[in-house]
Motif scaffolding. Structure first.
Motif, short mmCIF file in Angstrom:
data_model
loop_
_atom_site.label_atom_id
_atom_site.label_comp_id
_atom_site.label_asym_id
_atom_site.label_seq_id
_atom_site.Cartn_x
_atom_site.Cartn_y
_atom_site.Cartn_z
N UNK A 211 0.71 -0.98 0.35
CA UNK A 211 -0.10 -0.32 -0.21
C UNK A 211 0.77 1.52 0.32
N UNK A 212 0.09 2.52 -0.14
CA UNK A 212 0.73 3.86 -0.43
C UNK A 212 -0.01 4.81 0.46
N UNK A 213 0.69 5.41 1.48
CA UNK A 213 -0.30 6.28 1.56
C UNK A 213 -0.56 7.75 1.08
N UNK A 214 -2.16 7.77 1.16
CA UNK A 214 -2.33 8.71 0.57
C UNK A 214 -1.56 10.30 1.61
#
Lengths: 148, 375
Positions: A99-102
């Motif tokens: 995942x990647x942060x917003x």
């Protein structure tokens, strides 16, 4: 008269410093917010584990602020990690496809994002949040907890 | 056939996501590494001698990661990497070949708490395998080569299913994967290729804040293709490339166990791996192909991280490069800023090999200086 003017200036500086210190102390508190639909799902430990990568998020959108001042406060006070450690943690998650942060540019952008994205979690300064509470808003995010 | 269907499905879905979400939530992140490495000795008997001069291309690479989150439960991920594809090429002829290292589609099922990946994925053989190209995430220039060479391949095409659960307040994740395909194998010129068939495996991770335990088991069949050059008799003399097919009978099994601890100022990495070949005509006969381990100890002094790594690997008498290898690496890292780390390394590699194709015994020393960053 000249002495009186100097005294006024000195008092002005003194009270100005006091006011700045008060603002700084208030800014040091961080409020963790989430969309009203997800309020009851996240504990303090779960939010901590979401940000440090040990809890799989599914489709939960975790927000990071690009404003370095509040981000450092959040890392230091709540996550107890340095920026370098958090950069390494996020790099592992991003470049392994997990995942990647917003990203949000500031407190207002964080607030706007959380209001429109269910299953999102973000952090804003408590000073900003207190100002927001004075405004009428039926779709205001809810507070999970406050980091002091 | 199944692998091709899986790859096609993943590519189609990824393309669909990209088109639909192009103006929406596509996240781009990148990484880069640049290194200079020089040999201090020219022992011709050592496998690890790079030759004279400074090599700038072996560990230099750049990558771009794309992610698109679609609706609530779907996401598409891909990673494009440009790096030298040959560790045997000289500085005058590096073979840079940008390509998709991996791409897959993920479905998160909230009802069962399962996460399903379909497409080309990195083989989770070691602690750092799933982000092996991102130097910022680990302390070395690269994973100790003696240990890394035990891992059979880098990526596969297939399906993996993962579930994470809470175990006494820590995170336990179990991942089961299967597939095959043409993985990114050892880097050679030209690249050797191998068809991987019937891959199945499982990975277990138990981790908490600052520590992680990892284990992987996998088994598969393989047909390996090895290049062979034949010089033509007539001028201008050229070499003709022939491919030798070596079908390896039996099932190859690989097992890895690893641990990582990094808290306060102390840093420890350690892993053990072994591979076996089971002959098809004797189910209970297992021949050890290779085994090895490494251990890294480091300590943070502010922005500096000095560390030492010892690595050892032993290759079976039937292996292409039978013998044993060991290395000592002294490293010093400097964290310039959260996104950039400078690494220096002094490396001693010793090897003793003798059988089949390659025979060598020697010691190689080298120094390297480089930078890793993410953006």
């Amino acid at each position: 008269m000249r002495k009186f003017s100097c005294l006024i200036v000195q008092f002005g500086f003194f009270f100005g410093a006091l006011a700045y210190a008060h603002l700084s102390i208030a800014y040091a508190e961080i409020t963790i917010i989430t969309h009203p639909a997800t309020k009851n799902q996240w504990t303090e430990k779960q939010v901590h584990d979401l940000y440090v990568g040990t809890l799989r998020a599914g489709q939960v959108r975790v927000l990071e602020q690009t404003d370095s001042e509040i981000r450092k406060e959040f890392y230091d006070k709540f996550l107890q990690k340095s920026e370098a450690q958090m950069k390494k943690i996020w790099s592992v998650l991003i470049f392994s496809g997990q995942r990647a942060p917003s990203l949000a540019a500031n407190n207002q952008a964080t607030l706007d994002y959380v209001k429109t994205h269910p299953d999102s979690i973000g952090y804003v300064s408590s000073q900003f949040w207190k100002l927001e509470l004075t405004k009428p808003d039926k779709e205001r995010p809810v507070v999970l907890f406050v980091v002091k | 056939m199944l692998r091709r269907i899986v790859s096609l499905v993943a590519a189609l879905i990824f393309g669909m996501f990209s088109l639909n979400t192009f103006a929406a939530d596509i996240k781009l992140n990148g990484f880069a590494s640049a290194y200079a490495r020089a040999s201090l000795t020219e022992d011709p008997h050592s496998l690890w001698t790079d030759g004279k001069g400074v090599n700038y291309s072996n560990d230099t690479k750049i990558g771009l990661n794309l992610r698109s989150d679609y609706e609530e439960n779907w996401s598409a991920n891909a990673q494009l990497v440009a790096a030298q594809k040959s560790i045997l090429a000289t500085n005058s002829s590096p073979t840079w070949a940008p390509g998709f290292d991996w791409f897959f589609v993920t479905y998160d099922d909230p009802a069962t708490d399962l996460s399903i990946n379909v497409g080309r994925q990195l083989f989770p053989g070691t602690l750092t395998a799933e982000y092996v190209d991102v130097g910022l995430t680990y302390p070395w220039r690269r994973l100790p080569e003696q240990f890394a060479s035990i891992q059979p391949f880098k990526a596969f095409e297939g399906v993996s299913v993962q579930r994470q659960m809470n175990l006494f307040g820590q995170a336990l994740s179990i991942r089961v994967f299967g597939g095959g395909g043409r993985p990114n194998g050892f880097d050679t010129v030209p690249p050797t290729t191998a068809e991987i068939d019937d891959l199945i495996g499982t990975r277990l991770n138990l981790e908490g804040d600052g520590w992680k335990l990892h284990s992987t088991y996998s088994q598969f069949h393989v047909v390996q293709l090895i290049p062979s050059y034949t010089a033509t008799p007539t001028p201008p003399s050229n070499s003709t490339l022939n491919i030798i097919r070596i079908a390896i009978p039996g099932t190859i099994r690989v097992f890895t166990l690893g641990a990582h601890y990094e808290k306060e100022s102390l840093m420890i990495y350690s892993e053990y791996s072994q591979s076996h070949l089971s002959e098809t005509d004797a189910i209970f006969t297992s021949r050890e192909l290779a085994k090895g381990y490494y251990s890294t100890l480091g300590y943070h002094f502010g922005k500096f991280l000095p560390h030492y790594t010892y690595s050892y690997a032993k290759f079976d008498a039937g292996h292409l490069i039978a013998g044993h290898e060991k290395s000592h690496a002294l490293g010093l890292n400097y964290q310039m800023n959260p996104s950039t780390v400078v690494k220096g390394e002094y490396l001693i590699q010793e090897d003793t090999h003798g059988a089949l194709v390659l025979s060598s015994e020697g010691t190689a020393r080298s120094v390297a200086l480089g930078i890793n960053l993410v953006f």
